[in-house]
Every structure is written in C-alpha cells, then in structure tokens.
Design a protein around this motif. Structure first.
Motif, PDB file in Angstrom:
ATOM      1  N   GLN A  20       0.874  -1.197  -0.028  1.00 21.58           N
ATOM      2  CA  GLN A  20      -0.040  -0.005   0.013  1.00 21.58           C
ATOM      3  C   GLN A  20       0.761   1.264   0.016  1.00 21.58           C
ATOM      4  O   GLN A  20       0.216   2.464   0.062  1.00 21.58           O
ATOM      5  CB  GLN A  20      -0.770  -0.052   1.212  1.00 21.58           C
ATOM      6  CG  GLN A  20      -1.989  -1.244   1.116  1.00 21.58           C
ATOM      7  CD  GLN A  20      -2.938  -1.008   2.239  1.00 21.58           C
ATOM      8  OE1 GLN A  20      -3.382   0.027   2.844  1.00 21.58           O
ATOM      9  NE2 GLN A  20      -3.420  -2.234   2.765  1.00 21.58           N
ATOM     10  N   ARG A  21       2.164   1.155  -0.122  1.00 19.97           N
ATOM     11  CA  ARG A  21       3.316   2.106  -0.061  1.00 19.97           C
ATOM     12  C   ARG A  21       4.018   1.925  -1.263  1.00 19.97           C
ATOM     13  O   ARG A  21       4.051   0.972  -1.869  1.00 19.97           O
ATOM     14  CB  ARG A  21       3.612   2.296   1.215  1.00 19.97           C
ATOM     15  CG  ARG A  21       2.488   2.863   2.397  1.00 19.97           C
ATOM     16  CD  ARG A  21       3.045   2.276   3.556  1.00 19.97           C
ATOM     17  NE  ARG A  21       2.072   2.780   4.569  1.00 19.97           N
ATOM     18  CZ  ARG A  21       1.067   2.046   4.873  1.00 19.97           C
ATOM     19  NH1 ARG A  21       0.766   0.692   4.050  1.00 19.97           N
ATOM     20  NH2 ARG A  21       0.103   2.406   5.845  1.00 19.97           N
ATOM     21  N   ASN A  22       5.034   2.803  -1.120  1.00 17.91           N
ATOM     22  CA  ASN A  22       6.208   2.808  -2.252  1.00 17.91           C
ATOM     23  C   ASN A  22       7.579   2.882  -1.491  1.00 17.91           C
ATOM     24  O   ASN A  22       7.767   3.765  -0.451  1.00 17.91           O
ATOM     25  CB  ASN A  22       6.190   3.799  -3.251  1.00 17.91           C
ATOM     26  CG  ASN A  22       5.222   3.456  -4.140  1.00 17.91           C
ATOM     27  OD1 ASN A  22       4.848   2.235  -4.602  1.00 17.91           O
ATOM     28  ND2 ASN A  22       4.268   4.512  -4.436  1.00 17.91           N
ATOM     29  N   ASN A  71      10.266  -3.089  -1.632  1.00 15.03           N
ATOM     30  CA  ASN A  71       9.079  -2.885  -2.506  1.00 15.03           C
ATOM     31  C   ASN A  71       8.663  -4.307  -2.960  1.00 15.03           C
ATOM     32  O   ASN A  71       9.259  -5.185  -2.772  1.00 15.03           O
ATOM     33  CB  ASN A  71       9.220  -1.976  -3.660  1.00 15.03           C
ATOM     34  CG  ASN A  71       8.094  -0.881  -4.157  1.00 15.03           C
ATOM     35  OD1 ASN A  71       7.091  -1.347  -3.944  1.00 15.03           O
ATOM     36  ND2 ASN A  71       8.346   0.117  -4.529  1.00 15.03           N
ATOM     37  N   ALA A  97       1.821  -5.402  -8.224  1.00 13.75           N
ATOM     38  CA  ALA A  97       1.868  -4.173  -7.456  1.00 13.75           C
ATOM     39  C   ALA A  97       0.693  -3.198  -7.898  1.00 13.75           C
ATOM     40  O   ALA A  97       0.275  -1.977  -7.832  1.00 13.75           O
ATOM     41  CB  ALA A  97       3.130  -3.384  -7.891  1.00 13.75           C
ATOM     42  N   LEU A 200      -6.486   2.516  -2.306  1.00 15.35           N
ATOM     43  CA  LEU A 200      -5.347   2.087  -2.616  1.00 15.35           C
ATOM     44  C   LEU A 200      -4.319   3.066  -3.164  1.00 15.35           C
ATOM     45  O   LEU A 200      -3.282   3.435  -2.729  1.00 15.35           O
ATOM     46  CB  LEU A 200      -5.168   0.760  -3.286  1.00 15.35           C
ATOM     47  CG  LEU A 200      -3.681   0.139  -3.863  1.00 15.35           C
ATOM     48  CD1 LEU A 200      -2.951  -0.227  -2.454  1.00 15.35           C
ATOM     49  CD2 LEU A 200      -3.913  -0.840  -4.720  1.00 15.35           C
ATOM     50  N   ARG A 203      -3.770   6.075  -0.915  1.00 12.81           N
ATOM     51  CA  ARG A 203      -2.616   5.673   0.054  1.00 12.81           C
ATOM     52  C   ARG A 203      -1.128   5.886  -0.795  1.00 12.81           C
ATOM     53  O   ARG A 203      -0.253   6.095  -0.071  1.00 12.81           O
ATOM     54  CB  ARG A 203      -2.786   4.312   0.653  1.00 12.81           C
ATOM     55  CG  ARG A 203      -3.901   4.429   1.737  1.00 12.81           C
ATOM     56  CD  ARG A 203      -4.298   3.121   2.386  1.00 12.81           C
ATOM     57  NE  ARG A 203      -5.135   3.079   3.386  1.00 12.81           N
ATOM     58  CZ  ARG A 203      -5.522   2.126   4.044  1.00 12.81           C
ATOM     59  NH1 ARG A 203      -5.394   0.909   3.633  1.00 12.81           N
ATOM     60  NH2 ARG A 203      -6.559   2.276   4.970  1.00 12.81           N
ATOM     61  N   LYS A 204      -1.077   5.229  -1.741  1.00 10.96           N
ATOM     62  CA  LYS A 204       0.282   5.093  -2.593  1.00 10.96           C
ATOM     63  C   LYS A 204       0.633   6.623  -2.848  1.00 10.96           C
ATOM     64  O   LYS A 204       1.842   6.682  -3.095  1.00 10.96           O
ATOM     65  CB  LYS A 204      -0.034   4.351  -3.945  1.00 10.96           C
ATOM     66  CG  LYS A 204      -0.033   2.882  -3.582  1.00 10.96           C
ATOM     67  CD  LYS A 204      -0.044   2.341  -5.126  1.00 10.96           C
ATOM     68  CE  LYS A 204       0.397   0.894  -5.166  1.00 10.96           C
ATOM     69  NZ  LYS A 204       1.744   0.416  -4.890  1.00 10.96           N
ATOM     70  N   GLN A 205      -0.335   7.659  -3.095  1.00 12.23           N
ATOM     71  CA  GLN A 205       0.274   8.793  -3.226  1.00 12.23           C
ATOM     72  C   GLN A 205       0.449   9.731  -1.879  1.00 12.23           C
ATOM     73  O   GLN A 205       0.525  10.685  -1.827  1.00 12.23           O
ATOM     74  CB  GLN A 205      -0.625   9.579  -4.091  1.00 12.23           C
ATOM     75  CG  GLN A 205      -0.587   8.938  -5.457  1.00 12.23           C
ATOM     76  CD  GLN A 205      -1.169   9.893  -6.578  1.00 12.23           C
ATOM     77  OE1 GLN A 205      -1.571  11.041  -6.306  1.00 12.23           O
ATOM     78  NE2 GLN A 205      -1.540   9.289  -7.840  1.00 12.23           N
TER      79      GLN A 205
END
Length: 401
Positions: A20-22, A71, A97, A200, A203-205
């Motif tokens: 959910q992240r980078n 990642n 991803a 999603l 959250r990624k941003q």
C-alpha cells in the motif's frame, strides 16, 4: 504449474503494508507492525529470498547507514481484474503491485450472453499472455467487480435489473469463469471494488483515505463506504440501496419496481429517459430545427439524450440539472450519516454532463449538517473508469497475500 501461495500472518502483514506504499524501510515496518528488529530483519530477508519482495534502493540517512528500502516484486505473479456493468465490461491485466499492463473495454449489448462473455474473457486473457510473454500459470487469480445484487460468498449474480442480454439472472459467474480458466475467482459488487481501488491509489500517493464515500450514478445508483480505513459491508449485498432512498414521499411511481418517491426515480439514466418521454408527449422537445426529432417515442434512449446535450437542447439540459440537484440531496443524507472526508462520484451521468458533479457537490454542501465547520471534499477519482477492475484485482491480492 501455478505458484502455490502460503504466507504466515506476519508475512501477510508485511506484504500488505509495503504493497500500500512505495519504498518502505525496515524501521517503518517494525514500528507500524510492532515487530522486534531481529524478527523484521529475518522476515524481510525470507521474503526477498522467496522473490515476493525486492530491495529497491536506499533511503536517506538518519545519522547512520542509509536504510534499505523494500518494495513488492511486481513480477512475482499477475492478476486479472474484470468489471461487469450494464453498459460495458472492462478487463485488465495487473502485476502484483497493481500496475495495469493491459486494459480493454467493450460494450455490453444484447448479444453479450454469459457464454459469449466468458469466451471473450478467455480470449483476451490468452492475448494478454502472448503480448507480455506470460504463461497462464503466472496469473494467480481473477477478480470480478459486478453490478448486483449478488451473493458474494458463492459468486452468484442474483437478478441484475436493466441488463441488455439474457441469461445473467441467478448466474454462478465465479464458478463458470473458474472452470473455464482453471484458476481462483473472487466476486464482489463493483462499487465496493471501486472504493478499495481508489483507497489504494490514494494511499500510494500519501493521501488520506480512511473515510471515503464512493458513488456511481448511471443506470442505477451504486454506493460504497470506507470508514476507519475499512470497507463497510452489511450481511447482504445492497450496493443499489442508495437509489431506494425516499426523497419525495407521496409522488406517483415513475420507474417500474422502484418505490414511489425513491431517489432513483429522479437521478438515474432510466429516470432521465422517462422524464424526457413525458416532455416529448407534451410537445416540449427542445429540439432545434437543424436536428431531426425522433419519429417515435421508442427511439428516445440515453444515446439520444447525449446527442441532444451536445446540441445544447434546453429541455434535456434542464432535466440533467434537476437530476443532479436530486442526487445532491441524496448525497447530503449520506454525508450527514457517515461523515466522509472525500466523496468520489463517477458513472455515466457524470461523464455525460460536464456540470453534473459540480451541481451535486453544491447541493450536497448546502444540505450538509454543520456545513460551515465540516465540508466533505468532492473529487474525481484517481482511477476513473478503471476503478472497478483495479479494485477487483486488489480483492485477489488481498485474499492470496
């Protein structure tokens, strides 16, 4: 042979957090999941060796050595996400991803019976595999986001209204697709899929996405709600229940099967078509001399209304304006009940009329309780028309990983 996936609860937690992240450092994972440093190191190393995670570089130093960032390994497996709606279907191939590798959209017309649909899905998946040099065994599952009502547990479409083709009532879509493609299939309603897909991407941003209201306005009104970071679901699939909200008690029935005074009688594609037909019978068409009027009432459909919007037909524009106002009142009721931070509105009505969403937001703000102190943020989704297919793929990833 298809990859067997079996992760411990700790590894599932790590995977979900990173997915959910980078580019996440071990220390952040440790703190978020309350793991000992040695445990976090061991689990991360295991997951890298298994190919599930990749070290993606180094983060900034905080006084010592620069931390390794982790990642998801995009190529560990692939997922197919499918949207089934009354107007069109979308099929996407996603890496782990949830980056879209290929997307296809097609109209759902009277020829698109279940057997035709499933065969077309199989053909497109095979074509995707050829395009990306993948084997079918690399696809770990298929997610389907569909109009309802449906039985999530058994994956059966119960009786979708206004469907253009025959054969979709009481259809075990999950079982049929699984048999045809020989892989796991999960089914949920499209609005829920769109909501978790948008969450999603938010959250990624790095955007807040803990309290989110998603609304799709088209043939029907479909909603989903995320509260406290989790999808709100009842014991029975009722994604279309928003359209049953009574906003004009005492009005005569307008649409077959809808309660008198229900919101969908005023803010949906069938409602707009019926309202224009009423105007047509009264001789109030709004059609300019350069545009031929329909010879028969039966020729009036949503495509006709869209064409008339482009020709600045004042009667059609007024109907769309009124529709948006009624939807704004309904949305205000949801905002007052759930207090979301963001409201995402999509669907065919929003796409058809440029000012539709602005009218909905204006009316909703007007009727929101304690409006000067609290205003939900109306916004366009990040995934737009791909939200349902992406969320359907996310269903599979969440289930398997």
């Amino acid at each position: 042979m298809r990859r067997s996936i079996s992760l411990s609860p700790s590894k599932r937690g790590i995977f979900q957090y990173i997915a959910q992240r980078n580019d996440v450092a071990k220390e952040e994972i440790q703190q978020a999941l309350q793991l000992a440093s040695s445990t976090a190191s061991r689990l991360l190393q295991d997951m890298v060796e298994e190919g599930l995670l990749l070290s993606s570089g180094y983060g900034p130093s905080k006084g010592g050595r620069r931390p390794i960032l982790y990642n998801v390994n995009h190529d560990y497996g692939y997922i197919v996400g499918i949207e089934i709606s009354r107007f069109y279907a979308t099929l996407g191939l996603y890496d782990l991803a949830l980056n879209a590798k290929s997307l296809t959209r097609w109209r759902m017309d009277s020829s698109m019976k279940p057997e035709v649909f499933i065969e077309l899905v199989a053909q497109k998946i095979s074509a995707y595999c050829k395009d990306h040099q993948l084997s079918l065994e690399q696809i770990v599952g298929i997610g389907i986001g569909s109009i309802g009502p449906l039985d999530r547990t058994s994956g059966v479409l119960i009786n979708p209204a206004h469907f253009p083709a025959e054969g979709w009532a009481n259809l075990p879509i999950s079982e049929l697709v699984a048999q045809w493609m020989d892989m796991p299939v999960l089914v949920d309603n499209g609005a829920d899929c769109a909501a978790i897909g948008e969450q999603l991407m938010f959250r990624k941003q790095g955007l807040e996405a803990e309290h989110l209201l998603y609304i799709n306005a088209g043939v029907g009104l479909r909603t989903a709600m995320i509260s406290g970071g989790s999808l709100v679901q009842g014991s029975y699939d009722r994604e279309g229940a928003f359209g049953e909200m009574i906003i004009r008690a005492g009005d005569p029935p307008i649409l077959p099967g809808k309660p008198a005074g229900a919101l969908e009688n005023y803010a949906s594609i069938p409602a707009l078509v019926e309202q224009y037909k009423t105007q047509y019978r009264l001789g109030r068409t709004g059609i300019s001399s350069t545009t031929p009027a329909p010879a028969q009432e039966a020729q009036i459909d949503f495509d006709f209304l869209i064409r008339e919007l482009r020709h600045e037909n004042p009667v059609v524009r007024e109907l769309f304006h009124q529709s948006a106002m009624y939807l704004g009142i309904g949305v205000a009721n949801l905002i007052n009940t759930f207090q979301p931070h963001q409201v995402i509105i999509g669907g065919a009505l929003i796409s058809a009329y440029k000012g539709y969403s602005e009218i909905v937001a204006s009316i909703a703000h007007k009727y929101t309780y304690n409006s000067p102190l609290y205003q939900a943020q109306f916004m366009e989704g990040l995934l737009l028309e791909d939200a349902v297919a992406t969320g359907a793929a996310l269903l599979v990833r969440n289930k398997l990983f």
